[in-house]
Design a protein around this motif. Structure first.
Motif, PDB file in Angstrom:
ATOM      1  N   ALA A   1      -4.782   7.481  -0.655  1.00  0.00           N
ATOM      2  CA  ALA A   1      -6.013   6.921  -0.103  1.00  0.00           C
ATOM      3  C   ALA A   1      -6.831   6.237  -1.189  1.00  0.00           C
ATOM      4  N   LEU A   2      -6.958   6.887  -2.327  1.00  0.00           N
ATOM      5  CA  LEU A   2      -7.729   6.306  -3.423  1.00  0.00           C
ATOM      6  C   LEU A   2      -7.000   5.117  -4.039  1.00  0.00           C
ATOM      7  N   ALA A   3      -5.670   5.204  -4.120  1.00  0.00           N
ATOM      8  CA  ALA A   3      -4.891   4.084  -4.658  1.00  0.00           C
ATOM      9  C   ALA A   3      -5.079   2.838  -3.809  1.00  0.00           C
ATOM     10  N   ASN A   4      -5.020   2.984  -2.497  1.00  0.00           N
ATOM     11  CA  ASN A   4      -5.151   1.839  -1.607  1.00  0.00           C
ATOM     12  C   ASN A   4      -6.571   1.284  -1.603  1.00  0.00           C
TER      13      ASN A   4
ATOM     14  N   ASN B   1       2.110  11.187   5.051  1.00  0.00           N
ATOM     15  CA  ASN B   1       0.981  10.323   5.389  1.00  0.00           C
ATOM     16  C   ASN B   1       0.074  10.149   4.182  1.00  0.00           C
ATOM     17  N   VAL B   2      -0.923   9.320   4.332  1.00  0.00           N
ATOM     18  CA  VAL B   2      -1.800   8.953   3.218  1.00  0.00           C
ATOM     19  C   VAL B   2      -2.683  10.112   2.771  1.00  0.00           C
ATOM     20  N   LEU B   3      -3.231  10.860   3.722  1.00  0.00           N
ATOM     21  CA  LEU B   3      -4.187  11.917   3.388  1.00  0.00           C
ATOM     22  C   LEU B   3      -3.521  13.252   3.080  1.00  0.00           C
ATOM     23  N   GLY B   4      -2.258  13.410   3.425  1.00  0.00           N
ATOM     24  CA  GLY B   4      -1.548  14.639   3.129  1.00  0.00           C
ATOM     25  C   GLY B   4      -1.429  15.553   4.335  1.00  0.00           C
ATOM     26  N   ALA B   5      -0.371  16.351   4.353  1.00  0.00           N
ATOM     27  CA  ALA B   5      -0.086  17.236   5.477  1.00  0.00           C
ATOM     28  C   ALA B   5      -0.387  18.700   5.168  1.00  0.00           C
ATOM     29  N   CYS B   6      -0.774  18.995   3.911  1.00  0.00           N
ATOM     30  CA  CYS B   6      -0.997  20.391   3.515  1.00  0.00           C
ATOM     31  C   CYS B   6      -1.837  20.410   2.241  1.00  0.00           C
ATOM     32  N   PRO B   7      -2.756  21.367   2.083  1.00  0.00           N
ATOM     33  CA  PRO B   7      -3.509  21.477   0.820  1.00  0.00           C
ATOM     34  C   PRO B   7      -2.580  21.685  -0.368  1.00  0.00           C
TER      35      PRO B   7
ATOM     36  N   ALA C   1       0.825  -1.199   0.000  1.00  0.00           N
ATOM     37  CA  ALA C   1       0.000   0.000   0.000  1.00  0.00           C
ATOM     38  C   ALA C   1       0.865   1.257   0.000  1.00  0.00           C
ATOM     39  N   LEU C   2       0.351   2.300  -0.645  1.00  0.00           N
ATOM     40  CA  LEU C   2       1.034   3.595  -0.626  1.00  0.00           C
ATOM     41  C   LEU C   2       0.889   4.231   0.748  1.00  0.00           C
ATOM     42  N   GLU C   3       1.959   4.789   1.252  1.00  0.00           N
ATOM     43  CA  GLU C   3       1.942   5.433   2.557  1.00  0.00           C
ATOM     44  C   GLU C   3       2.069   6.943   2.461  1.00  0.00           C
ATOM     45  N   ASN C   4       2.231   7.459   1.231  1.00  0.00           N
ATOM     46  CA  ASN C   4       2.461   8.897   1.049  1.00  0.00           C
ATOM     47  C   ASN C   4       1.595   9.457  -0.059  1.00  0.00           C
ATOM     48  N   ARG C   5       0.999  10.599   0.198  1.00  0.00           N
ATOM     49  CA  ARG C   5       0.345  11.353  -0.864  1.00  0.00           C
ATOM     50  C   ARG C   5       1.405  12.171  -1.584  1.00  0.00           C
ATOM     51  N   PHE C   6       1.206  12.413  -2.865  1.00  0.00           N
ATOM     52  CA  PHE C   6       2.129  13.230  -3.647  1.00  0.00           C
ATOM     53  C   PHE C   6       1.350  14.294  -4.418  1.00  0.00           C
ATOM     54  N   ASP C   7       1.946  15.468  -4.542  1.00  0.00           N
ATOM     55  CA  ASP C   7       1.508  16.485  -5.496  1.00  0.00           C
ATOM     56  C   ASP C   7       2.729  16.831  -6.338  1.00  0.00           C
ATOM     57  N   PHE C   8       2.531  17.249  -7.566  1.00  0.00           N
ATOM     58  CA  PHE C   8       3.695  17.543  -8.408  1.00  0.00           C
ATOM     59  C   PHE C   8       3.407  18.645  -9.409  1.00  0.00           C
TER      60      PHE C   8
END
Length: 286
Positions: free
Chosen positions: A190-193, A237-243, A2-9
């Motif tokens: 979250a959606l990936a998992n 984390n999965v849900l993210g720490a910042c918008p 499972a993914l443990e990190n959200r990413f933005d790019f």
């Protein structure tokens, strides 16, 4: 795993003397916002290049097939999923369990569905709807673009009748002398998992594909296209720490001298505020 990190790019890329994404409603001329004069490129175009790269580097490797490509109809691929799982075909709407099993098979075997999702509810053997954990916004140019219509000559005529009128004929192509584009994207752990089982290896392949998306996609129509920067915000984390929009605003791009038309990447200045909120790491892939 499972993914443990959200990413933005954030992707920053440019085009020189080319058409990065033609508009069929405008004679395949480069896409432009008529109100602002800014150029734009659709998410579909960018995802196509990612699909092409993954297919190139993972050809024949299990789990990395590409669903959205013109090798066969989608309904035929959905029927093949039913066959692979030993499910009864031709019973549309009668068995939700069969749809789920077929959907899971598609996610395991097709990288683009695992990544971008797909609507697979057509035909007699539906595989459901998958909401993709990776989403990409339209790319938008930093400055208004200038579209030039270039006259070209063609010496090979298509018919004997046209050859009788002369040895050459005039054609036209639309190009942008230069434009720098920016696009943002998101990876929802979250959606990936929950939906597709997108893995850490899949995410790294995604970023590798973005870095190299233009390197094996050259054509006379697209001119010179280069991925200049790829900034990745990794959450702890999965849900993210910042918008995401707060992170995106930390990357600012300005034209150095807007009084003159930009004609190279050096005409722009990229400013990065590398002070990250707690729980976010900035990674520069290029």
């Amino acid at each position: 795993m499972a993914l443990e990190n959200r990413f933005d790019f954030v992707m920053i890329f440019d085009v020189e003397n080319g058409n990065p994404n033609g508009d069929p409603d405008a004679g395949n001329s480069p896409r432009i916002d008529p109100e602002s004069g800014l150029g734009f490129i659709t998410d579909v175009c960018l995802k196509r290049k990612i699909r092409n790269y993954v297919e190139l580097v993972k050809e024949g490797e299990p789990g990395y097939n590409i669903l959205i490509k013109p090798d066969s109809s989608l309904n035929a691929k959905f029927a093949a999923a039913y066959d692979a799982e030993g499910l009864e075909k031709g019973k549309k709407g009668s068995n939700d369990d069969s749809v789920k099993k077929a959907r899971d098979y598609i996610c395991r075997n097709y990288y683009d569905v695992r990544t971008f999702g797909a609507v697979m509810s057509t035909g007699d053997n539906p595989c459901g709807i998958v909401r993709g954990p990776v989403q990409i916004n339209f790319a938008k140019s930093i400055s208004p673009i200038s579209i030039q219509e270039v006259a070209i000559t063609r010496q090979a005529r298509t018919t004997d009748e046209r050859t009788a009128t002369g040895n050459t004929e005039i054609g036209r192509k639309s190009v942008i002398p230069y434009a720098l584009y920016r696009s943002e994207g998101y990876v929802s752990a979250a959606l990936a998992n929950k939906a597709t089982d997108l893995s850490n290896e899949d995410v790294e392949l995604l970023f590798d594909a973005i870095v190299n998306m233009f390197e094996n996609d050259h054509s006379a129509a697209r001119g010179k296209m280069v991925m200049r920067k790829l900034y990745v915000f990794k959450h702890d984390n999965v849900l993210g720490a910042c918008p995401s929009h707060i992170l995106f605003e930390k990357i600012d791009i300005k034209q150095k001298n807007p009084e003159f038309p930009a004609r190279s990447f050096s005409n722009y200045e990229i400013t990065v505020d590398d002070t990250m909120p707690e729980g976010v790491e900035l990674i520069c892939k290029i």
